[in-house]
Scaffold this motif. Structure first.
Motif, PDB file in Angstrom:
ATOM      1  N   ARG A 107      -4.142  12.788   3.632  1.00 50.52           N
ATOM      2  CA  ARG A 107      -4.638  12.093   2.437  1.00 50.52           C
ATOM      3  C   ARG A 107      -3.976  10.727   2.262  1.00 50.52           C
ATOM      4  O   ARG A 107      -4.630   9.752   1.877  1.00 50.52           O
ATOM      5  CB  ARG A 107      -4.399  12.954   1.197  1.00 50.52           C
ATOM      6  N   SER A 108      -2.675  10.665   2.545  1.00 50.27           N
ATOM      7  CA  SER A 108      -1.955   9.393   2.407  1.00 50.27           C
ATOM      8  C   SER A 108      -2.464   8.366   3.408  1.00 50.27           C
ATOM      9  O   SER A 108      -2.623   7.183   3.063  1.00 50.27           O
ATOM     10  CB  SER A 108      -0.454   9.608   2.586  1.00 50.27           C
ATOM     11  N   GLU A 167      -5.440   8.228   4.622  1.00 49.51           N
ATOM     12  CA  GLU A 167      -6.756   7.782   4.129  1.00 49.51           C
ATOM     13  C   GLU A 167      -6.581   6.730   3.039  1.00 49.51           C
ATOM     14  O   GLU A 167      -7.279   5.714   3.022  1.00 49.51           O
ATOM     15  CB  GLU A 167      -7.560   8.982   3.598  1.00 49.51           C
ATOM     16  N   LYS A 168      -5.638   6.956   2.124  1.00 55.40           N
ATOM     17  CA  LYS A 168      -5.377   5.992   1.050  1.00 55.40           C
ATOM     18  C   LYS A 168      -4.851   4.677   1.612  1.00 55.40           C
ATOM     19  O   LYS A 168      -5.249   3.598   1.166  1.00 55.40           O
ATOM     20  CB  LYS A 168      -4.380   6.572   0.040  1.00 55.40           C
ATOM     21  N   HIS A 208       4.672  11.846  -1.401  1.00 51.79           N
ATOM     22  CA  HIS A 208       3.725  11.547  -0.322  1.00 51.79           C
ATOM     23  C   HIS A 208       4.253  10.387   0.520  1.00 51.79           C
ATOM     24  O   HIS A 208       4.177  10.407   1.755  1.00 51.79           O
ATOM     25  CB  HIS A 208       2.352  11.206  -0.890  1.00 51.79           C
ATOM     26  N   ARG A 209       4.786   9.360  -0.171  1.00 54.93           N
ATOM     27  CA  ARG A 209       5.351   8.199   0.526  1.00 54.93           C
ATOM     28  C   ARG A 209       6.530   8.632   1.408  1.00 54.93           C
ATOM     29  O   ARG A 209       6.672   8.186   2.539  1.00 54.93           O
ATOM     30  CB  ARG A 209       5.800   7.153  -0.513  1.00 54.93           C
ATOM     31  N   THR A 245      -7.727   2.759   3.261  1.00 59.93           N
ATOM     32  CA  THR A 245      -8.582   2.152   2.240  1.00 59.93           C
ATOM     33  C   THR A 245      -7.925   0.922   1.631  1.00 59.93           C
ATOM     34  O   THR A 245      -8.536  -0.137   1.489  1.00 59.93           O
ATOM     35  CB  THR A 245      -8.923   3.178   1.136  1.00 59.93           C
ATOM     36  N   CYS A 246      -6.654   1.077   1.280  1.00 63.99           N
ATOM     37  CA  CYS A 246      -5.893  -0.020   0.675  1.00 63.99           C
ATOM     38  C   CYS A 246      -5.815  -1.211   1.628  1.00 63.99           C
ATOM     39  O   CYS A 246      -6.062  -2.357   1.233  1.00 63.99           O
ATOM     40  CB  CYS A 246      -4.499   0.472   0.296  1.00 63.99           C
ATOM     41  N   CYS A 263       0.826  -1.204   0.000  1.00 65.23           N
ATOM     42  CA  CYS A 263       0.000   0.000   0.000  1.00 65.23           C
ATOM     43  C   CYS A 263       0.865   1.261   0.000  1.00 65.23           C
ATOM     44  O   CYS A 263       0.521   2.249  -0.653  1.00 65.23           O
ATOM     45  CB  CYS A 263      -0.960  -0.008   1.197  1.00 65.23           C
ATOM     46  N   LEU A 310       1.470   4.832  -3.042  1.00 67.72           N
ATOM     47  CA  LEU A 310       1.448   6.277  -2.830  1.00 67.72           C
ATOM     48  C   LEU A 310       2.412   6.960  -3.781  1.00 67.72           C
ATOM     49  O   LEU A 310       3.431   6.392  -4.170  1.00 67.72           O
ATOM     50  CB  LEU A 310       1.850   6.619  -1.387  1.00 67.72           C
ATOM     51  N   GLU A 311       2.098   8.212  -4.118  1.00 68.11           N
ATOM     52  CA  GLU A 311       3.006   9.023  -4.931  1.00 68.11           C
ATOM     53  C   GLU A 311       4.321   9.186  -4.164  1.00 68.11           C
ATOM     54  O   GLU A 311       4.325   9.265  -2.932  1.00 68.11           O
ATOM     55  CB  GLU A 311       2.361  10.379  -5.194  1.00 68.11           C
ATOM     56  N   TRP A 317      -0.802  16.205   2.886  1.00 65.63           N
ATOM     57  CA  TRP A 317      -0.297  14.979   2.264  1.00 65.63           C
ATOM     58  C   TRP A 317      -0.371  13.804   3.226  1.00 65.63           C
ATOM     59  O   TRP A 317      -0.726  12.693   2.834  1.00 65.63           O
ATOM     60  CB  TRP A 317       1.135  15.176   1.774  1.00 65.63           C
TER      61      TRP A 317
END
Length: 195
Positions: free
Chosen positions: A180-181, A183-184, A146-147, A187-188, A138, A142-143, A177
């Motif tokens: 949002r990261s 949250e991603k 962001h990672r 979700t992942c 996951c 990430l971009e 960032w």
């Protein structure tokens, strides 16, 4: 050379306190007692002896200079020193010339080994391995920037302002960032995605 199981945290604290006062003998005793274990940890992350030796040397320089900042109520001595080694190893891995030397699969295996808890039961170790694989997968989605921001904040324990300073970004951007990261990632991970 001391065995991992015979390292006395109180003795390590005493040597760290001595190092904080620039007592070379105390620092030497600390080095003799812990260097083999810390080297092994660095080697599991980096996979190359010469890189692990470099990280160990840099880590002990940092321990010498920062022994006065050690706070025994926050972490055991080995935990504190292992964190320094881990951070130095990851700093080294972020350098492009070093990253190019390490193949993807052995690198992933080395990270997985570094996350291994030697006290874990086989079932716990398998679960940790699965969780670490899922998180790594996951995180890779990430971009890049962001990672890196998430890695600095959570794997290097930097504050938002420290991340902003290190990345030369506005603190608002860093906070956005990270939010949002996360949250991603949530979700992942909830989807149970695996490589």
């Amino acid at each position: 050379m001391s065995d991992t199981h015979t390292l006395d945290p109180q003795q390590l604290r005493t040597w760290l306190n001595g190092a904080a006062l620039h007592d070379a003998a105390a620092f030497r005793s600390l080095y003799d007692a812990t260097s083999a274990k810390l080297f092994g940890f660095a080697l599991r992350i980096l996979g190359k002896r010469e890189l692990a030796e470099e990280v160990l040397q840099e880590s002990f320089v940092a321990i010498w200079h920062n022994a006065g900042t050690y706070q025994s109520h926050l972490a055991a001595p080995m935990t504190w020193m292992t964190t320094i080694v881990r951070n130095k190893a990851f700093d080294l891995l972020r350098r492009s010339d070093v990253a190019a030397e390490i193949d993807g699969d052995p690198f992933d295996a080395a990270i997985m080994n570094a996350l291994h808890d030697p006290a874990a039961t086989p079932i716990e170790a398998l679960e940790l391995s699965r969780d670490a694989s899922a998180l790594a997968y996951c995180m890779s989605a990430l971009e890049g920037l962001h990672r890196q921001v998430v890695g600095l904040a959570f794997f290097h324990d930097l504050s938002h302002s420290e991340v902003a300073q290190q990345m030369a970004l506005p603190i608002g951007t860093v906070k956005t960032w990270i939010r949002r990261s996360l949250e991603k990632l949530k979700t992942c991970l909830a989807k149970g995605e695996r490589p």
